[in-house]
Design a protein around this motif. Structure first.
Motif, PDB file in Angstrom:
ATOM      1  N   THR A 230       0.832  -1.202   0.000  1.00 29.69           N
ATOM      2  CA  THR A 230       0.000   0.000   0.000  1.00 29.69           C
ATOM      3  C   THR A 230       0.867   1.252   0.000  1.00 29.69           C
ATOM      4  O   THR A 230       0.621   2.193  -0.768  1.00 29.69           O
ATOM      5  CB  THR A 230      -0.923   0.005   1.235  1.00 29.69           C
ATOM      6  OG1 THR A 230      -1.800  -1.124   1.165  1.00 29.69           O
ATOM      7  CG2 THR A 230      -1.748   1.280   1.303  1.00 29.69           C
ATOM      8  N   GLN A 231       1.872   1.253   0.872  1.00 24.30           N
ATOM      9  CA  GLN A 231       2.762   2.415   0.928  1.00 24.30           C
ATOM     10  C   GLN A 231       3.538   2.589  -0.380  1.00 24.30           C
ATOM     11  O   GLN A 231       3.751   3.723  -0.849  1.00 24.30           O
ATOM     12  CB  GLN A 231       3.736   2.267   2.105  1.00 24.30           C
ATOM     13  CG  GLN A 231       3.072   2.338   3.467  1.00 24.30           C
ATOM     14  CD  GLN A 231       2.288   3.623   3.661  1.00 24.30           C
ATOM     15  OE1 GLN A 231       2.772   4.726   3.372  1.00 24.30           O
ATOM     16  NE2 GLN A 231       1.057   3.486   4.127  1.00 24.30           N
TER      17      GLN A 231
ATOM     18  N   LEU B  53       1.088   4.089  -2.982  1.00 27.50           N
ATOM     19  CA  LEU B  53       0.815   5.502  -2.699  1.00 27.50           C
ATOM     20  C   LEU B  53       2.030   6.367  -3.023  1.00 27.50           C
ATOM     21  O   LEU B  53       1.891   7.502  -3.503  1.00 27.50           O
ATOM     22  CB  LEU B  53       0.416   5.677  -1.232  1.00 27.50           C
ATOM     23  CG  LEU B  53      -0.939   5.089  -0.830  1.00 27.50           C
ATOM     24  CD1 LEU B  53      -1.162   5.238   0.667  1.00 27.50           C
ATOM     25  CD2 LEU B  53      -2.076   5.763  -1.601  1.00 27.50           C
TER      26      LEU B  53
ATOM     27  N   PHE C 117     -10.123  10.352  -3.978  1.00 27.26           N
ATOM     28  CA  PHE C 117      -8.757   9.883  -3.795  1.00 27.26           C
ATOM     29  C   PHE C 117      -8.079  10.457  -2.549  1.00 27.26           C
ATOM     30  O   PHE C 117      -7.348   9.755  -1.845  1.00 27.26           O
ATOM     31  CB  PHE C 117      -7.909  10.193  -5.028  1.00 27.26           C
ATOM     32  CG  PHE C 117      -6.481   9.755  -4.888  1.00 27.26           C
ATOM     33  CD1 PHE C 117      -6.145   8.414  -4.930  1.00 27.26           C
ATOM     34  CD2 PHE C 117      -5.463  10.687  -4.660  1.00 27.26           C
ATOM     35  CE1 PHE C 117      -4.822   8.001  -4.773  1.00 27.26           C
ATOM     36  CE2 PHE C 117      -4.150  10.272  -4.500  1.00 27.26           C
ATOM     37  CZ  PHE C 117      -3.824   8.939  -4.567  1.00 27.26           C
ATOM     38  N   ASP C 118      -8.302  11.729  -2.278  1.00 26.14           N
ATOM     39  CA  ASP C 118      -7.649  12.338  -1.107  1.00 26.14           C
ATOM     40  C   ASP C 118      -8.051  11.622   0.185  1.00 26.14           C
ATOM     41  O   ASP C 118      -7.210  11.351   1.051  1.00 26.14           O
ATOM     42  CB  ASP C 118      -8.006  13.823  -1.011  1.00 26.14           C
ATOM     43  CG  ASP C 118      -7.342  14.638  -2.117  1.00 26.14           C
ATOM     44  OD1 ASP C 118      -6.348  14.137  -2.681  1.00 26.14           O
ATOM     45  OD2 ASP C 118      -7.817  15.752  -2.405  1.00 26.14           O
TER      46      ASP C 118
ATOM     47  N   GLN D 210      -6.577   8.011   0.144  1.00 26.49           N
ATOM     48  CA  GLN D 210      -5.152   8.020   0.451  1.00 26.49           C
ATOM     49  C   GLN D 210      -4.910   8.141   1.958  1.00 26.49           C
ATOM     50  O   GLN D 210      -4.034   7.470   2.512  1.00 26.49           O
ATOM     51  CB  GLN D 210      -4.481   9.186  -0.281  1.00 26.49           C
ATOM     52  CG  GLN D 210      -2.974   9.224  -0.169  1.00 26.49           C
ATOM     53  CD  GLN D 210      -2.387  10.339  -1.013  1.00 26.49           C
ATOM     54  OE1 GLN D 210      -3.060  11.301  -1.360  1.00 26.49           O
ATOM     55  NE2 GLN D 210      -1.120  10.215  -1.363  1.00 26.49           N
TER      56      GLN D 210
END
Length: 263
Positions: free
Chosen positions: A33-34, A37, A63-64, A67
């Motif tokens: 995931t990191q 991103l 998305f914001d 995230q």
């Protein structure tokens, strides 16, 4: 109880394997995931003006928010699977599949696994306050016993304490103290600040089928069975101290070793 122990142990084993698989893979999900991103952040840095189709998709999936929330979601999942693993371990410890064999065990693990199973009854509800558990553990040696049976005693006494605390207004407390008793024994004291019991009732609490609970609430066998387990099965002592409005304390004395029963 033996059949129930087998059932619990079997279910715990079946749950443990898939939960361990999920828990073990979540650390990779967190890393992936990191990485994803970070990759998206690089795209945004080098291509700050995306085409309309990408811009529309970003708005549609929020998305914001995604995230910011994704990392927290994965972390929460890891905490959840970790909690399941603790519960499964407690179930396995509590239902020890060794009824016919003496084992050298840590009694604190048995107490803690029992408290874990009863954890839902410790929480506050709309009608009852939270029950505070005070652990005052001494540094005890392992004790030779039938752990499944000893855990059954802990369950019976703690469940009775919780039943008594249902009538308490304000702070409800269960205190568990353990200590060495001479060179050859240990003592476990389980006390509650409930309403206590009268002398007449106290003298009968270990009698089979004796109960002060309403029909359907208790069988009157829990403390009788506990007495047989501690006194007859383990050569120990089980006593009760209580008086009205002064709470109740059960004291268990167990020999560290069972004479002539364990090499």
């Amino acid at each position: 109880m033996s059949g129930l122990g087998q059932l619990v142990a079997g279910v715990a084993h079946e749950i443990n394997n898939p939960v361990n698989f999920i828990h073990g893979n979540l650390k990779y999900v967190a890393t992936y995931t990191q990485d994803l991103l970070r990759l998206i952040a690089l795209y945004q840095q080098h291509y700050p003006e995306p085409v309309d189709e990408i811009e529309t998709c970003l708005d549609e999936i929020e998305f914001d928010f995604l995230q910011a929330d994704l990392t927290q979601v994965v972390s929460s999942m890891s905490v959840g699977t970790g909690r399941i693993r603790e519960i499964v371990l407690s179930l396995r410890n509590f239902s020890r599949m060794d009824e016919n064999a003496l084992k050298s065990v840590n009694l604190h693990e048995g107490i803690d696994s029992t408290l874990m199973i009863l954890r839902h009854r410790l929480k506050a509800t709309t009608d009852l306050s939270q029950v505070k558990v005070v652990r005052d553990y001494d540094d005890l040696p392992n004790v030779n016993c039938y752990p499944g049976q000893i855990n059954q005693v802990f369950m019976n006494i703690l469940a009775n304490a919780l039943d008594a605390l249902e009538t308490v207004e304000g702070n409800s407390v269960i205190t568990i103290r353990t200590s060495l008793s001479g060179d050859d024994g240990v003592e476990i004291a389980i006390a509650d600040n409930g309403p206590g019991i009268s002398e007449t009732v106290r003298t009968r609490i270990f009698d089979p089928f004796f109960t002060t609970k309403p029909v359907g609430k208790g069988t009157g066998m829990g403390l009788s069975i506990s007495y047989k387990i501690i006194v007859e099965r383990h050569g120990g002592k089980l006593t009760c101290m209580s008086s009205p409005e002064q709470g109740t304390e059960f004291s268990i004395w167990l020999p560290i070793r069972q004479a002539n029963k364990l090499k």
